[in-house]
Design a protein around this motif. Structure first.
Motif, PDB file in Angstrom:
ATOM      1  N   GLY A 116      -6.337   5.650  -2.541  1.00 21.01           N
ATOM      2  CA  GLY A 116      -6.738   5.602  -1.045  1.00 21.01           C
ATOM      3  C   GLY A 116      -7.156   3.986  -1.489  1.00 21.01           C
ATOM      4  N   ALA A 117      -7.735   3.394  -1.713  1.00 25.16           N
ATOM      5  CA  ALA A 117      -8.462   1.990  -2.276  1.00 25.16           C
ATOM      6  C   ALA A 117      -7.330   1.252  -2.170  1.00 25.16           C
ATOM      7  N   HIS A 118      -5.911   1.712  -2.576  1.00 21.97           N
ATOM      8  CA  HIS A 118      -4.342   0.502  -2.253  1.00 21.97           C
ATOM      9  C   HIS A 118      -3.862   0.848  -0.178  1.00 21.97           C
ATOM     10  N   LEU A 119      -4.007   2.227  -0.463  1.00 17.61           N
ATOM     11  CA  LEU A 119      -4.096   2.122   0.997  1.00 17.61           C
ATOM     12  C   LEU A 119      -4.698   1.276   2.105  1.00 17.61           C
ATOM     13  N   MET A 120      -5.685   1.217   1.084  1.00 16.55           N
ATOM     14  CA  MET A 120      -7.106   0.447   2.573  1.00 16.55           C
ATOM     15  C   MET A 120      -6.626  -1.143   2.394  1.00 16.55           C
ATOM     16  N   LEU A 121      -6.444  -1.573   1.431  1.00 10.12           N
ATOM     17  CA  LEU A 121      -5.673  -3.120   0.977  1.00 10.12           C
ATOM     18  C   LEU A 121      -4.192  -3.512   2.191  1.00 10.12           C
ATOM     19  N   LEU A 122      -3.997  -2.820   2.242  1.00 13.65           N
ATOM     20  CA  LEU A 122      -2.265  -2.395   3.045  1.00 13.65           C
ATOM     21  C   LEU A 122      -2.716  -2.300   3.996  1.00 13.65           C
ATOM     22  N   THR A 123      -3.748  -1.382   4.245  1.00 11.36           N
ATOM     23  CA  THR A 123      -3.777  -1.377   6.084  1.00 11.36           C
ATOM     24  C   THR A 123      -4.594  -1.961   6.645  1.00 11.36           C
TER      25      THR A 123
ATOM     26  N   ALA B 254      -4.560  -5.115   6.110  1.00  9.33           N
ATOM     27  CA  ALA B 254      -3.986  -6.625   6.240  1.00  9.33           C
ATOM     28  C   ALA B 254      -3.386  -6.394   7.914  1.00  9.33           C
ATOM     29  N   GLY B 255      -2.811  -4.521   7.844  1.00  5.29           N
ATOM     30  CA  GLY B 255      -1.684  -5.023   9.170  1.00  5.29           C
ATOM     31  C   GLY B 255      -0.903  -5.091   9.168  1.00  5.29           C
ATOM     32  N   LEU B 256      -0.296  -3.184   9.055  1.00  2.00           N
ATOM     33  CA  LEU B 256       1.040  -2.816   9.750  1.00  2.00           C
ATOM     34  C   LEU B 256       1.912  -3.179  10.752  1.00  2.00           C
ATOM     35  N   LYS B 257       2.186  -4.329  10.265  1.00  5.51           N
ATOM     36  CA  LYS B 257       3.203  -5.136  11.689  1.00  5.51           C
ATOM     37  C   LYS B 257       4.762  -4.970  10.586  1.00  5.51           C
TER      38      LYS B 257
END
Length: 113
Positions: free
Chosen positions: A38-45, A47-50
């Motif tokens: 969950g923390a990994h997905l939060m970091l990626l989110t 940063a912006g999903l572009k």
């Protein structure tokens, strides 16, 4: 897309906390694994999903993606895999020695269940 990822992250955090509050050592280990994902997905989110091209010098791209969050998450995945493997080995050894994976029984306290 960020809202969907936020809901997924919230579900991962909620299930991880639920598993970590149990008395079984294996559930606690699975909960910490879910919490790290969950923390990994939060970091990626965050940063912006572009969408964009790779950031190469000399190319005139209109949009490019930042490679730093992806590199950080890749490193964190490797570290969390190592920590989870270590936790599993310690839990297996504790189960061999004590014959249980219940935290209260490992402490030596009596349960009312």
């Amino acid at each position: 897309m960020e809202i969907l990822m936020s809901i997924l992250i919230g579900l991962l955090f909620a299930s991880a906390v639920y598993l970590m509050l149990s008395k079984s050592l294996l559930r606690i280990i699975i909960g910490t694994g879910l919490l790290s994902h969950g923390a990994h997905l939060m970091l990626l989110t965050m940063a912006g999903l572009k969408r964009g091209t790779v950031p190469l010098l000399g190319e005139n791209a209109e949009a490019y993606t930042d490679p730093i969050p992806q590199a950080l998450v890749l490193t964190a995945i490797v570290i969390s895999f190592g920590v989870t493997a270590f936790f599993l080995v310690v839990a297996y050894r504790a189960y061999q020695e004590l014959g249980t994976d219940n935290i209260d029984e490992m402490r030596g306290t009596k349960t009312d269940d």
